[in-house]
Design a protein around this motif. Structure first.
Motif, PDB file in Angstrom:
ATOM      1  N   TYR A  38       3.273  29.363  18.213  1.00  0.00           N
ATOM      2  CA  TYR A  38       3.231  28.373  17.128  1.00  0.00           C
ATOM      3  C   TYR A  38       1.980  28.499  16.271  1.00  0.00           C
ATOM      4  O   TYR A  38       2.035  28.451  15.039  1.00  0.00           O
ATOM      5  N   GLY A  39       0.827  28.689  16.896  1.00  0.00           N
ATOM      6  CA  GLY A  39      -0.429  28.706  16.157  1.00  0.00           C
ATOM      7  C   GLY A  39      -0.576  29.878  15.215  1.00  0.00           C
ATOM      8  O   GLY A  39      -1.296  29.794  14.215  1.00  0.00           O
ATOM      9  N   THR A  40       0.103  30.997  15.506  1.00  0.00           N
ATOM     10  CA  THR A  40      -0.036  32.179  14.652  1.00  0.00           C
ATOM     11  C   THR A  40       0.535  31.943  13.265  1.00  0.00           C
ATOM     12  O   THR A  40       0.152  32.637  12.316  1.00  0.00           O
ATOM     13  N   GLY A  41       1.425  30.978  13.119  1.00  0.00           N
ATOM     14  CA  GLY A  41       2.001  30.686  11.821  1.00  0.00           C
ATOM     15  C   GLY A  41       1.015  30.087  10.831  1.00  0.00           C
ATOM     16  O   GLY A  41       1.314  29.993   9.638  1.00  0.00           O
ATOM     17  N   PHE A  42      -0.158  29.697  11.317  1.00  0.00           N
ATOM     18  CA  PHE A  42      -1.173  29.089  10.451  1.00  0.00           C
ATOM     19  C   PHE A  42      -2.314  30.046  10.111  1.00  0.00           C
ATOM     20  O   PHE A  42      -3.107  29.760   9.219  1.00  0.00           O
ATOM     21  N   LEU A  43      -2.409  31.161  10.825  1.00  0.00           N
ATOM     22  CA  LEU A  43      -3.616  31.971  10.747  1.00  0.00           C
ATOM     23  C   LEU A  43      -3.796  32.685   9.413  1.00  0.00           C
ATOM     24  O   LEU A  43      -4.914  32.761   8.897  1.00  0.00           O
ATOM     25  N   VAL A  44      -2.719  33.245   8.858  1.00  0.00           N
ATOM     26  CA  VAL A  44      -2.857  34.008   7.616  1.00  0.00           C
ATOM     27  C   VAL A  44      -3.428  33.142   6.506  1.00  0.00           C
ATOM     28  O   VAL A  44      -4.440  33.468   5.876  1.00  0.00           O
ATOM     29  N   GLU A  45      -2.795  31.988   6.272  1.00  0.00           N
ATOM     30  CA  GLU A  45      -3.271  31.081   5.221  1.00  0.00           C
ATOM     31  C   GLU A  45      -4.689  30.597   5.506  1.00  0.00           C
ATOM     32  O   GLU A  45      -5.510  30.478   4.584  1.00  0.00           O
ATOM     33  N   ALA A  46      -4.987  30.319   6.777  1.00  0.00           N
ATOM     34  CA  ALA A  46      -6.303  29.783   7.125  1.00  0.00           C
ATOM     35  C   ALA A  46      -7.409  30.787   6.821  1.00  0.00           C
ATOM     36  O   ALA A  46      -8.397  30.467   6.146  1.00  0.00           O
ATOM     37  N   PHE A  47      -7.275  32.015   7.298  1.00  0.00           N
ATOM     38  CA  PHE A  47      -8.334  33.002   7.101  1.00  0.00           C
ATOM     39  C   PHE A  47      -8.440  33.427   5.637  1.00  0.00           C
ATOM     40  O   PHE A  47      -9.551  33.637   5.126  1.00  0.00           O
ATOM     41  N   VAL A  48      -7.301  33.553   4.964  1.00  0.00           N
ATOM     42  CA  VAL A  48      -7.332  33.921   3.545  1.00  0.00           C
ATOM     43  C   VAL A  48      -8.051  32.843   2.737  1.00  0.00           C
ATOM     44  O   VAL A  48      -8.908  33.140   1.886  1.00  0.00           O
ATOM     45  N   ALA A  49      -7.738  31.581   3.002  1.00  0.00           N
ATOM     46  CA  ALA A  49      -8.360  30.488   2.253  1.00  0.00           C
ATOM     47  C   ALA A  49      -9.851  30.395   2.528  1.00  0.00           C
ATOM     48  O   ALA A  49     -10.641  30.102   1.624  1.00  0.00           O
ATOM     49  N   VAL A  50     -10.266  30.632   3.769  1.00  0.00           N
ATOM     50  CA  VAL A  50     -11.697  30.587   4.106  1.00  0.00           C
ATOM     51  C   VAL A  50     -12.455  31.659   3.331  1.00  0.00           C
ATOM     52  O   VAL A  50     -13.524  31.402   2.756  1.00  0.00           O
ATOM     53  N   VAL A  51     -11.902  32.868   3.276  1.00  0.00           N
ATOM     54  CA  VAL A  51     -12.579  33.966   2.580  1.00  0.00           C
ATOM     55  C   VAL A  51     -12.577  33.735   1.076  1.00  0.00           C
ATOM     56  O   VAL A  51     -13.593  33.927   0.398  1.00  0.00           O
ATOM     57  N   VAL A  52     -11.439  33.318   0.524  1.00  0.00           N
ATOM     58  CA  VAL A  52     -11.343  33.089  -0.914  1.00  0.00           C
ATOM     59  C   VAL A  52     -12.219  31.913  -1.330  1.00  0.00           C
ATOM     60  O   VAL A  52     -12.844  31.932  -2.392  1.00  0.00           O
ATOM     61  N   GLY A  53     -12.294  30.877  -0.512  1.00  0.00           N
ATOM     62  CA  GLY A  53     -13.069  29.693  -0.860  1.00  0.00           C
ATOM     63  C   GLY A  53     -14.556  29.945  -0.922  1.00  0.00           C
ATOM     64  O   GLY A  53     -15.250  29.370  -1.750  1.00  0.00           O
ATOM     65  N   GLY A  54     -15.073  30.792  -0.031  1.00  0.00           N
ATOM     66  CA  GLY A  54     -16.506  31.072  -0.033  1.00  0.00           C
ATOM     67  C   GLY A  54     -17.270  30.200   0.934  1.00  0.00           C
ATOM     68  O   GLY A  54     -16.695  29.580   1.835  1.00  0.00           O
ATOM     69  N   SER A  55     -18.570  30.120   0.735  1.00  0.00           N
ATOM     70  CA  SER A  55     -19.465  29.511   1.720  1.00  0.00           C
ATOM     71  C   SER A  55     -19.380  27.992   1.789  1.00  0.00           C
ATOM     72  O   SER A  55     -19.700  27.395   2.816  1.00  0.00           O
ATOM     73  N   SER A  56     -18.980  27.344   0.725  1.00  0.00           N
ATOM     74  CA  SER A  56     -18.893  25.884   0.726  1.00  0.00           C
ATOM     75  C   SER A  56     -17.640  25.445   1.466  1.00  0.00           C
ATOM     76  O   SER A  56     -16.517  25.737   1.031  1.00  0.00           O
ATOM     77  N   VAL A  57     -17.833  24.757   2.580  1.00  0.00           N
ATOM     78  CA  VAL A  57     -16.704  24.436   3.455  1.00  0.00           C
ATOM     79  C   VAL A  57     -15.663  23.572   2.749  1.00  0.00           C
ATOM     80  O   VAL A  57     -14.479  23.919   2.697  1.00  0.00           O
TER      81      VAL A  57
END
Length: 294
Positions: free
Chosen positions: A213-232
């Motif tokens: 179940y958790g793997t369905g969230f990983l792509v969007e999560a990691f992509v958004a973290v990298v695209v968003g940058g340092s500001s959480v």
């Protein structure tokens, strides 16, 4: 017809935006503030989903079942931080390897303990009369914005937030000023874990719950973290809005969620190529240059 199409696009965007925000925010807190790449983030979401499902099956009302999922995931994260993660601060590659191993172990343990599927939960609130979709997605959109607002208030307007940010920016200086940095790391990791559990709990009625179940969230999560940058918080908001818009546009035009996902990933690749430090890093660079020119 145009009005209905616009409503469908807005609903599609809200659904994707909420998913990206909620999938990302727990990972963003742990990575952006602590420097830990948590490859077990999906399994933290899994804990929240399973705890919610079994609490609901045991007879708890859905809100209380979700609260149970959040609390148990926070406790799980706290124990894991005390036993393992605390030894990995400042060791980026080691944190990736260790959390990846934790992920694999957790998936197999869940499969052994609970089998290949958990009891289902019906989607609450029914269907919307005009837009083709459940009203529950509107609730998810509101909660996603609320989570970002709550985190912003916590980390920017409270004494805890000041101490947490000081610890993450310069732990040695913060320690010399009397801040218990060990407690700050522990508390921040628990918050990130609770947010992951909250995501798992919220999507337990929407998605089929299996050990993967958790793997369905990983792509969007990691992509958004990298695209968003340092500001959480700001980075998560901007990245989710941008990626959600791209996904919604192509999903509506092609009527294919797969094409929407591919378009979103391509947009992320282009963004990272043009803005290596993410959206917020680019904005900070622009702000500094504008200040220098003035």
């Amino acid at each position: 017809m145009a009005g209905v199409g616009l409503l469908n696009f807005g609903f599609e965007f809200l659904e994707i935006f909420a998913f990206i925000v909620l999938a990302t925010v727990g990972l963003a807190v742990i990575f952006g503030m602590m420097g830990i790449i948590n490859l077990a983030h999906g399994e933290f979401i899994l804990v929240g989903a399973y705890a919610t499902t079994f609490a609901f099956a045991a007879g708890l009302p859905l809100p209380l079942a979700m609260l149970t999922g959040v609390v148990l995931t926070a406790v799980f994260g706290l124990v894991l931080e005390r036993l393992i993660i605390r030894h990995l601060y400042g060791r980026l590659l080691d944190s990736m390897v260790v959390t990846w191993g934790i992920s694999l172990v957790m998936i197999q343990l869940v499969r052994i303990a609970f089998g290949n599927a958990a009891p289902g939960i019906g989607i609450p609130f029914g269907e919307l009369p005009v837009v083709d979709g459940p009203a529950y997605y509107l609730v998810l959109g509101v909660l996603a914005v609320g989570v970002l607002g709550g985190l912003y208030a916590l980390f920017m307007w409270t004494d805890f937030g000041v101490r947490a940010r000081a610890t993450m920016q310069d732990a040695e200086t913060a320690r010399s000023m009397g801040i218990d940095t060990d407690r700050m790391y522990m508390s921040t990791f628990a918050i990130g874990s609770a947010l992951a559990g909250f995501t798992g709990a919220l999507y337990a009625p929407v998605m089929t719950i299996t050990p993967q179940y958790g793997t369905g969230f990983l792509v969007e999560a990691f992509v958004a973290v990298v695209v968003g940058g340092s500001s959480v918080i700001v980075g998560t908001l901007l990245a989710s809005g941008f990626l959600g818009s791209v996904n919604a546009v192509f999903t509506n035009v092609t009527e294919s969620t797969f094409i929407g996902l591919v378009a979103m990933l391509l947009a992320a690749i282009v963004t990272i190529r043009l803005m290596p430090d993410g959206i917020t890093g680019f904005l900070e660079t622009v702000r500094q240059r504008w200040g220098e020119n003035r």
